[in-house]
Each structure stands twice: as structure tokens, then as C-alpha cells.
Design a protein around this motif. Structure first.
Motif, PDB file in Angstrom:
ATOM      1  N   ASN A 182       0.868  -1.165   0.116  1.00  0.00           N
ATOM      2  CA  ASN A 182       0.003  -0.135  -0.069  1.00  0.00           C
ATOM      3  C   ASN A 182       0.787   1.288   0.090  1.00  0.00           C
ATOM      4  O   ASN A 182       0.663   2.289  -0.597  1.00  0.00           O
ATOM      5  CB  ASN A 182      -0.905  -0.028   1.338  1.00  0.00           C
ATOM      6  CG  ASN A 182      -2.098   1.053   1.267  1.00  0.00           C
ATOM      7  OD1 ASN A 182      -2.598   1.151   0.098  1.00  0.00           O
ATOM      8  ND2 ASN A 182      -2.347   1.761   2.205  1.00  0.00           N
ATOM      9  N   ALA A 183       1.848   1.263   0.640  1.00  0.00           N
ATOM     10  CA  ALA A 183       2.706   2.437   1.057  1.00  0.00           C
ATOM     11  C   ALA A 183       3.411   2.763  -0.441  1.00  0.00           C
ATOM     12  O   ALA A 183       3.626   3.870  -1.029  1.00  0.00           O
ATOM     13  CB  ALA A 183       3.785   2.298   2.006  1.00  0.00           C
ATOM     14  N   LEU A 184       3.981   1.344  -0.987  1.00  0.00           N
ATOM     15  CA  LEU A 184       4.572   1.799  -2.368  1.00  0.00           C
ATOM     16  C   LEU A 184       3.648   2.139  -3.355  1.00  0.00           C
ATOM     17  O   LEU A 184       4.197   2.974  -4.163  1.00  0.00           O
ATOM     18  CB  LEU A 184       5.515   0.395  -2.552  1.00  0.00           C
ATOM     19  CG  LEU A 184       6.684   0.221  -1.686  1.00  0.00           C
ATOM     20  CD1 LEU A 184       7.180  -1.435  -1.552  1.00  0.00           C
ATOM     21  CD2 LEU A 184       7.744   1.089  -2.091  1.00  0.00           C
ATOM     22  N   THR A 185       2.774   1.451  -3.604  1.00  0.00           N
ATOM     23  CA  THR A 185       1.932   2.053  -4.615  1.00  0.00           C
ATOM     24  C   THR A 185       1.293   3.328  -4.482  1.00  0.00           C
ATOM     25  O   THR A 185       0.580   3.920  -5.594  1.00  0.00           O
ATOM     26  CB  THR A 185       0.693   0.635  -4.902  1.00  0.00           C
ATOM     27  OG1 THR A 185      -0.118   0.571  -3.676  1.00  0.00           O
ATOM     28  CG2 THR A 185       1.238  -0.565  -5.303  1.00  0.00           C
ATOM     29  N   HIS A 186       1.134   3.896  -3.096  1.00  0.00           N
ATOM     30  CA  HIS A 186       0.627   5.111  -3.129  1.00  0.00           C
ATOM     31  C   HIS A 186       1.604   6.126  -2.946  1.00  0.00           C
ATOM     32  O   HIS A 186       1.349   7.399  -2.580  1.00  0.00           O
ATOM     33  CB  HIS A 186      -0.384   5.270  -1.799  1.00  0.00           C
ATOM     34  CG  HIS A 186      -1.840   4.442  -2.330  1.00  0.00           C
ATOM     35  ND1 HIS A 186      -1.911   2.950  -1.710  1.00  0.00           N
ATOM     36  CD2 HIS A 186      -2.708   4.841  -2.995  1.00  0.00           C
ATOM     37  CE1 HIS A 186      -3.059   2.718  -2.327  1.00  0.00           C
ATOM     38  NE2 HIS A 186      -3.498   3.647  -2.940  1.00  0.00           N
ATOM     39  N   SER A 187       2.939   5.557  -3.246  1.00  0.00           N
ATOM     40  CA  SER A 187       4.010   6.687  -3.123  1.00  0.00           C
ATOM     41  C   SER A 187       3.918   7.749  -4.197  1.00  0.00           C
ATOM     42  O   SER A 187       3.491   7.573  -5.458  1.00  0.00           O
ATOM     43  CB  SER A 187       5.361   6.130  -3.146  1.00  0.00           C
ATOM     44  OG  SER A 187       5.565   5.368  -4.273  1.00  0.00           O
ATOM     45  N   VAL A 188       4.490   9.087  -3.995  1.00  0.00           N
ATOM     46  CA  VAL A 188       4.565   9.851  -5.197  1.00  0.00           C
ATOM     47  C   VAL A 188       5.262   9.327  -6.443  1.00  0.00           C
ATOM     48  O   VAL A 188       5.052   9.500  -7.341  1.00  0.00           O
ATOM     49  CB  VAL A 188       5.219  11.415  -4.595  1.00  0.00           C
ATOM     50  CG1 VAL A 188       5.323  12.185  -5.689  1.00  0.00           C
ATOM     51  CG2 VAL A 188       4.257  11.699  -3.546  1.00  0.00           C
ATOM     52  N   LEU A 189       6.351   8.808  -6.141  1.00  0.00           N
ATOM     53  CA  LEU A 189       7.266   8.116  -7.000  1.00  0.00           C
ATOM     54  C   LEU A 189       6.493   7.114  -7.892  1.00  0.00           C
ATOM     55  O   LEU A 189       6.690   7.365  -9.232  1.00  0.00           O
ATOM     56  CB  LEU A 189       8.393   7.369  -6.410  1.00  0.00           C
ATOM     57  CG  LEU A 189       9.470   6.853  -7.336  1.00  0.00           C
ATOM     58  CD1 LEU A 189      10.235   7.876  -8.207  1.00  0.00           C
ATOM     59  CD2 LEU A 189      10.437   5.972  -6.754  1.00  0.00           C
ATOM     60  N   PHE A 190       5.821   6.329  -7.341  1.00  0.00           N
ATOM     61  CA  PHE A 190       5.037   5.191  -8.184  1.00  0.00           C
ATOM     62  C   PHE A 190       4.096   5.953  -9.110  1.00  0.00           C
ATOM     63  O   PHE A 190       3.701   5.711 -10.076  1.00  0.00           O
ATOM     64  CB  PHE A 190       4.393   4.284  -7.310  1.00  0.00           C
ATOM     65  CG  PHE A 190       3.928   3.147  -8.154  1.00  0.00           C
ATOM     66  CD1 PHE A 190       4.719   2.237  -8.978  1.00  0.00           C
ATOM     67  CD2 PHE A 190       2.756   2.839  -8.122  1.00  0.00           C
ATOM     68  CE1 PHE A 190       4.180   1.267  -9.675  1.00  0.00           C
ATOM     69  CE2 PHE A 190       2.004   1.700  -8.930  1.00  0.00           C
ATOM     70  CZ  PHE A 190       3.042   1.016  -9.577  1.00  0.00           C
ATOM     71  N   GLU A 191       3.410   7.097  -8.426  1.00  0.00           N
ATOM     72  CA  GLU A 191       2.178   7.679  -9.063  1.00  0.00           C
ATOM     73  C   GLU A 191       2.927   8.322 -10.473  1.00  0.00           C
ATOM     74  O   GLU A 191       2.252   8.509 -11.466  1.00  0.00           O
ATOM     75  CB  GLU A 191       1.416   8.671  -8.243  1.00  0.00           C
ATOM     76  CG  GLU A 191       0.289   7.972  -7.363  1.00  0.00           C
ATOM     77  CD  GLU A 191      -0.411   8.436  -6.345  1.00  0.00           C
ATOM     78  OE1 GLU A 191       0.003  10.028  -6.383  1.00  0.00           O
ATOM     79  OE2 GLU A 191      -0.846   8.082  -5.468  1.00  0.00           O
ATOM     80  N   ARG A 192       3.929   9.052 -10.071  1.00  0.00           N
ATOM     81  CA  ARG A 192       4.675   9.588 -11.174  1.00  0.00           C
ATOM     82  C   ARG A 192       5.124   8.445 -12.286  1.00  0.00           C
ATOM     83  O   ARG A 192       4.817   8.818 -13.682  1.00  0.00           O
ATOM     84  CB  ARG A 192       6.112  10.168 -10.554  1.00  0.00           C
ATOM     85  CG  ARG A 192       6.119  11.617 -11.243  1.00  0.00           C
ATOM     86  CD  ARG A 192       7.267  12.492 -10.565  1.00  0.00           C
ATOM     87  NE  ARG A 192       8.594  11.897 -10.226  1.00  0.00           N
ATOM     88  CZ  ARG A 192       9.159  12.143  -9.160  1.00  0.00           C
ATOM     89  NH1 ARG A 192       8.469  12.911  -8.201  1.00  0.00           N
ATOM     90  NH2 ARG A 192      10.267  11.316  -8.878  1.00  0.00           N
ATOM     91  N   VAL A 193       5.631   7.371 -11.925  1.00  0.00           N
ATOM     92  CA  VAL A 193       6.077   6.430 -13.087  1.00  0.00           C
ATOM     93  C   VAL A 193       4.818   5.835 -13.670  1.00  0.00           C
ATOM     94  O   VAL A 193       5.045   5.089 -14.833  1.00  0.00           O
ATOM     95  CB  VAL A 193       6.931   5.343 -12.429  1.00  0.00           C
ATOM     96  CG1 VAL A 193       8.268   6.066 -11.981  1.00  0.00           C
ATOM     97  CG2 VAL A 193       6.277   4.261 -11.739  1.00  0.00           C
TER      98      VAL A 193
END
Ligand SMILES: N[C@@H](CCC(=O)N[C@@H](CS)C(=O)NCC(=O)O)C(=O)O
Length: 202
Positions: A182-193
Motif C-alpha cells: 500500500n505504501a509503495l503503490t501510493h507513493s509519489v514516485l510510483f504515481e509519477r511512473v
């Protein structure tokens, strides 16, 4: 001319490459392809025909997702993704890319693998999930309290596994893994990629 990254938004290998390129803040030209209609230039520089493929300004071609991650992080590693036990990272990523990935494909497409049931494939995948859960009981991320290359290389695949049956995943006995994902998929970085790109038309 910028480096060119042939990519496919939903491909977990391409995701891990984009994660590393983004965290380092390297500007590349992303060419979002259709897997069913690959650009001739991609096949010319990398006849194996998988994505991601990175083409540098000096025409060097990097055609494995992990190599793209290393290439980026060796220039600059702002979040210390490489600062973890290398052997442990390697072992986990290899397990992900071989056995877990194979089981994931069978779990996702059980009709293509009718020898065994979908539940059976899920249970096989759970061996890896359990292993990750054990690690996440020791640290916030897989190998330390901040993310390493192992987290970034692996979570796109766990995300796919979870998405096959989210109801099952969310009620499964892996609370640490659920929080981690959940933390990784909601990170700003993931949203960007994961921002949508128009399909590249050669
Ligand atoms: N070992 C490669 C695997 C890459 C891979 O298999 N990518 C898939 C998409 S997720 C692909 O391009 N498959 C070719 C196809 O479907 O035609 C890597 O790590 O980059």
C-alpha cells in the motif's frame, strides 16, 4: 537527444526501470509501445523484443530491467537503494524473477495452464509472500527500514499478484505485506511512473 526508454506502462519490469530512472531524476524520452505492434527501431536495437530497453546517447543499449536500475543508481542513489546486503537483494530478486513470476503468470491466466487450479497457483505464490512477510516483520521494508533495490524491483510483481483477487489479498494473512504494498503503490514516485503516456507511433 535524450536517452530513449522503450516501455510499457503496465509491465512490472518496465515499472522497476522507470522507478530507478525517476528517483535519480534522469530525463529520458519514454516511448510507450504496444506489445502487439512493436516499433521496428526497438526490434532493430534489441531483437529479443521485450521492454524495458534503454538506448543511451552513445548508442549503448541496456536491455534488462535490472541493468537499467543499476545504470541509473550507479550515477546517483538519492534514497540509498543500493545500501543493503547485496547478496540478500540478489537472492530475493532472483526468486521473484524466476519462480514467483512463473507462478504469477499461472495464477493470472489459469485457463492457459489448466493442469492445476488457480487456487493451487495462488498457494505456490504464497510461499514467496510468506517469505516477504517474515522479512517485513523485522524491518519496515524488506531489508532495512527504508526501501532498497529489492523493494523497488519486487513490488510491481506483488502488486500484480494482489490484483488478481484483491478481496482475497486484503483478507489474507499478510498484514505487513499489505501495508508495504500500500505504501509503495501510493507513493509519489510510483504515481509519477504510472502517468499515462501516448502510445509511440514509429
Ligand atoms: N528479463 C527482462 C524481461 C522483460 C519482459 O519480459 N517484459 C515483457 C513485458 S512485462 C515483454 O516485453 N514481453 C514481450 C511481449 O510480450 O511480446 C527484463 O528484466 O527486462
Amino acid at each position: 537527444m535524450l536517452p530513449i526508454l522503450y516501455s510499457y506502462r503496465r509491465c512490472p519490469y518496465a515499472m522497476r526501470a522507470r522507478l530507478a530512472i525517476n528517483v535519480v531524476d534522469i530525463t529520458v524520452e519514454i516511448r510507450e509501445i504496444s506489445l502487439r505492434d512493436k516499433p521496428a527501431h526497438l526490434l532493430q536495437v534489441s531483437p529479443k523484443g521485450t521492454v524495458p530497453v534503454l538506448i543511451l546517447q552513445n548508442d549503448i543499449v541496456i536491455e534488462q530491467s535490472l541493468d537499467i536500475m543499476f545504470w541509473a543508481l550507479q550515477q546517483y542513489d538519492p534514497q540509498d537503494w543500493l545500501d543493503a546486503d547485496f547478496g540478500k537483494m540478489q537472492t530475493l530478486i532472483t526468486e521473484n524473477d524466476t519462480h514467483f513470476k512463473q507462478v504469477l503468470d499461472r495464477y493470472k491466466y489459469p485457463e492457459r495452464h489448466p493442469q492445476l487450479t488457480q487456487t493451487h497457483y495462488r498457494q505456490q505464490g504464497e510461499i514467496f509472500l510468506q517469505r516477504l512477510e517474515v522479512l517485513l516483520n523485522q524491518h519496515i521494508y524488506l531489508l532495512k527500514d527504508t526501501a532498497s533495490l529489492a523493494d523497488m524491483a519486487i513490488f510491481p510483481f506483488v502488486r500484480q499478484f494482489a490484483a488478481v483477487d484483491l478481496t482475497w489479498f486484503e483478507s489474507s494473512k499478510y498484514p505487513k505485506l499489505q501495508n508495504w504494498l500500500n505504501a509503495l503503490t501510493h507513493s509519489v514516485l510510483f504515481e509519477r511512473v504510472m502517468e499515462k503516456q501516448p502510445t509511440y507511433l514509429a
